[in-house]
Design a protein around this motif. Structure first.
Motif, PDB file in Angstrom:
ATOM      1  N   ASN A 103       0.926  -1.312   0.053  1.00 36.08           N
ATOM      2  CA  ASN A 103      -0.034  -0.029  -0.067  1.00 36.08           C
ATOM      3  C   ASN A 103       0.943   1.261   0.102  1.00 36.08           C
ATOM      4  O   ASN A 103       0.255   2.356   0.153  1.00 36.08           O
ATOM      5  N   VAL A 104       2.256   1.173  -0.123  1.00 38.83           N
ATOM      6  CA  VAL A 104       2.956   2.286  -0.421  1.00 38.83           C
ATOM      7  C   VAL A 104       3.221   2.367  -1.732  1.00 38.83           C
ATOM      8  O   VAL A 104       3.542   1.450  -2.463  1.00 38.83           O
ATOM      9  N   SER A 105       2.811   3.750  -2.537  1.00 41.89           N
ATOM     10  CA  SER A 105       3.284   3.584  -3.894  1.00 41.89           C
ATOM     11  C   SER A 105       4.646   4.214  -4.216  1.00 41.89           C
ATOM     12  O   SER A 105       5.172   5.241  -3.838  1.00 41.89           O
ATOM     13  N   LEU A 106       5.612   3.332  -4.712  1.00 38.30           N
ATOM     14  CA  LEU A 106       7.171   3.563  -4.918  1.00 38.30           C
ATOM     15  C   LEU A 106       7.165   4.009  -6.358  1.00 38.30           C
ATOM     16  O   LEU A 106       6.664   3.522  -7.186  1.00 38.30           O
ATOM     17  N   PRO A 107       7.782   5.004  -6.594  1.00 37.10           N
ATOM     18  CA  PRO A 107       8.057   5.433  -7.837  1.00 37.10           C
ATOM     19  C   PRO A 107       8.780   4.676  -8.688  1.00 37.10           C
ATOM     20  O   PRO A 107       9.811   3.927  -8.146  1.00 37.10           O
ATOM     21  N   ARG A 108       8.849   4.685 -10.218  1.00 39.70           N
ATOM     22  CA  ARG A 108       9.423   3.899 -10.871  1.00 39.70           C
ATOM     23  C   ARG A 108       9.793   4.816 -12.115  1.00 39.70           C
ATOM     24  O   ARG A 108       8.796   5.446 -12.454  1.00 39.70           O
ATOM     25  N   ILE A 109      11.226   5.035 -12.544  1.00 37.75           N
ATOM     26  CA  ILE A 109      11.447   5.918 -13.576  1.00 37.75           C
ATOM     27  C   ILE A 109      11.759   5.533 -14.830  1.00 37.75           C
ATOM     28  O   ILE A 109      12.749   4.698 -14.674  1.00 37.75           O
ATOM     29  N   GLN A 110      11.508   5.625 -16.037  1.00 39.93           N
ATOM     30  CA  GLN A 110      11.995   4.888 -17.033  1.00 39.93           C
ATOM     31  C   GLN A 110      12.360   6.054 -18.144  1.00 39.93           C
ATOM     32  O   GLN A 110      11.461   7.022 -18.228  1.00 39.93           O
ATOM     33  N   ILE A 111      13.395   5.972 -18.717  1.00 36.52           N
ATOM     34  CA  ILE A 111      13.636   6.817 -20.041  1.00 36.52           C
ATOM     35  C   ILE A 111      12.808   6.560 -21.212  1.00 36.52           C
ATOM     36  O   ILE A 111      12.746   5.489 -21.596  1.00 36.52           O
ATOM     37  N   GLN A 112      12.237   7.670 -21.552  1.00 36.23           N
ATOM     38  CA  GLN A 112      11.412   7.270 -23.074  1.00 36.23           C
ATOM     39  C   GLN A 112      12.361   7.477 -24.024  1.00 36.23           C
ATOM     40  O   GLN A 112      12.760   8.572 -24.237  1.00 36.23           O
ATOM     41  N   GLY A 113      12.129   6.521 -25.084  1.00 34.12           N
ATOM     42  CA  GLY A 113      13.065   6.582 -26.120  1.00 34.12           C
ATOM     43  C   GLY A 113      14.486   6.619 -26.046  1.00 34.12           C
ATOM     44  O   GLY A 113      15.083   6.132 -25.040  1.00 34.12           O
ATOM     45  N   GLU A 114      15.118   6.901 -26.873  1.00 35.59           N
ATOM     46  CA  GLU A 114      16.686   6.850 -26.897  1.00 35.59           C
ATOM     47  C   GLU A 114      17.315   8.110 -26.498  1.00 35.59           C
ATOM     48  O   GLU A 114      16.703   9.211 -26.605  1.00 35.59           O
ATOM     49  N   LEU A 115      18.437   8.138 -25.788  1.00 38.91           N
ATOM     50  CA  LEU A 115      19.326   9.305 -25.443  1.00 38.91           C
ATOM     51  C   LEU A 115      19.794   9.652 -26.670  1.00 38.91           C
ATOM     52  O   LEU A 115      20.647   8.890 -27.236  1.00 38.91           O
ATOM     53  N   THR A 116      19.641  11.037 -26.854  1.00 40.45           N
ATOM     54  CA  THR A 116      20.218  11.579 -28.153  1.00 40.45           C
ATOM     55  C   THR A 116      21.548  12.343 -28.135  1.00 40.45           C
ATOM     56  O   THR A 116      21.922  13.066 -28.979  1.00 40.45           O
ATOM     57  N   GLY A 117      21.886  12.681 -26.768  1.00 41.95           N
ATOM     58  CA  GLY A 117      23.012  13.464 -26.453  1.00 41.95           C
ATOM     59  C   GLY A 117      24.248  12.939 -27.124  1.00 41.95           C
ATOM     60  O   GLY A 117      24.378  11.871 -27.578  1.00 41.95           O
ATOM     61  N   GLY A 118      25.278  14.091 -27.392  1.00 47.51           N
ATOM     62  CA  GLY A 118      26.685  13.496 -27.704  1.00 47.51           C
ATOM     63  C   GLY A 118      26.604  13.285 -29.402  1.00 47.51           C
ATOM     64  O   GLY A 118      27.334  12.621 -29.893  1.00 47.51           O
TER      65      GLY A 118
END
Lengths: 207, 105
Positions: free
Chosen positions: A100-115
């Motif tokens: 009952n504790v909502s833990l966050p989850r983060i994911q990157i959308q798409g590809e990293l385009t830096g560099g």
């Protein structure tokens, strides 16, 4: 501390029901606390290893970047890295429910385009640094989510522990003490009633 | 749902790590860090990265700044200090009551 209730049979019945519910709730909350604690310790283990990994990667990346900065002219460096202003990392923020504790989850959308820059005027260290930064970013986000999760779990553990303690050391003993008191009073009433009857009978018999 | 990242850091870190694509704010001293942080807090970001130097600056004026959003402290390019587990120790202490459980975990 005794509860402020009148010493009646009705009240006794209610209190007995309440203490049964409190004991059941206490057991459930204690089980919840144990499980939360287990998950918390498990998460700490994962956090520590991830933390070390991120730390070593990011320090390595910084080292390569500083080498690159030293080797290249500032103009070239700015041109290479600020070439694409459109470039923006977007992430997906989800939540996962644990006890009952909502833990966050983060994911990157798409590809990293830096560099993305021309290789003619840039140093090889910059390539390595950018590669390492790209590698470390998802892990850093995971680490941030884990840390937040640990914070939330810690808060939940604290409140659950307070509830368990309040039930165990305050509510249940208080109700039990009150029940004992009511039972004693009712026994006393019965005894006084009995002696009164005996006394009355004796007076009647003597006449 | 916030989906962007922000970074408050010194110029080198912004140039390197920030070039991956996040909203960057350069800060070199306490007042710049403060105004950058206030600026960032006006919007909603999924994660806000700050360097350890900036975190130290912010801690002086806002001791509970870590609770305002999902904030991650990273080593800066110039200082390259180790990240440390100080803030985690506080969390563990809050939950468990003792902090040396970290060494056993």
């Amino acid at each position: 501390m005794k509860l402020q209730v009148s010493a009646t049979r009705m009240e006794l019945m209610n209190l007995k029901k309440r203490v049964a519910v409190a004991i059941r709730g206490h057991k459930l909350l204690k089980d919840k606390l144990d499980e939360l604690m287990r998950r918390f310790l498990e998460m700490i283990k994962g956090y520590k290893s991830l933390h070390q990994e991120v730390e070593s990667l990011i320090l390595k990346a910084h080292n390569h970047f500083l080498f690159a900065r030293a080797m290249m002219s500032p103009i070239d460096l700015h041109e290479a890295l600020m070439f694409n202003p459109e470039n923006q990392v977007t992430v997906n923020l989800e939540s996962e429910s644990v006890m009952n504790v909502s833990l966050p989850r983060i994911q990157i959308q798409g590809e990293l385009t830096g560099g993305q820059y021309g290789y003619a005027t840039t140093s090889a260290d910059l390539d390595i640094a950018m590669q390492l930064y790209k590698q470390v970013l998802p892990k850093t986000l995971e680490l941030a989510a884990k840390r937040r999760g640990l914070e939330l779990l810690a808060a939940e553990i604290e409140t659950t522990r307070r509830r368990v303690n309040a039930l165990e050391y305050v509510l249940i003993p208080n109700i039990q003490e009150t029940i004992r008191d009511i039972v004693m009073r009712m026994n006393e009433l019965e005894r006084s009633n009995l002696t009164r009857l005996m006394r009355v009978k004796e007076i009647v018999r003597s006449h | 749902m916030p989906d962007k990242l922000a970074l408050i850091a010194d110029e080198d870190t912004v140039l390197g790590f920030g070039s991956l694509g996040m909203d960057c704010h350069i800060a070199e001293n306490a007042s710049q860090a403060q105004s950058a942080f206030d600026e960032v807090m006006k919007k909603t970001y999924a994660v806000v990265f700050v360097t350890d130097t900036i975190a130290r600056f912010l801690e002086e004026s806002k001791p509970d700044f870590m609770k305002k959003a999902m904030i991650m402290v990273l080593p800066g390019c110039n200082t390259r200090n180790k990240m440390g587990l100080k803030e985690l120790t506080a969390i563990v202490e809050k939950a468990v009551g003792i902090s040396n459980i970290m060494d056993k975990a």
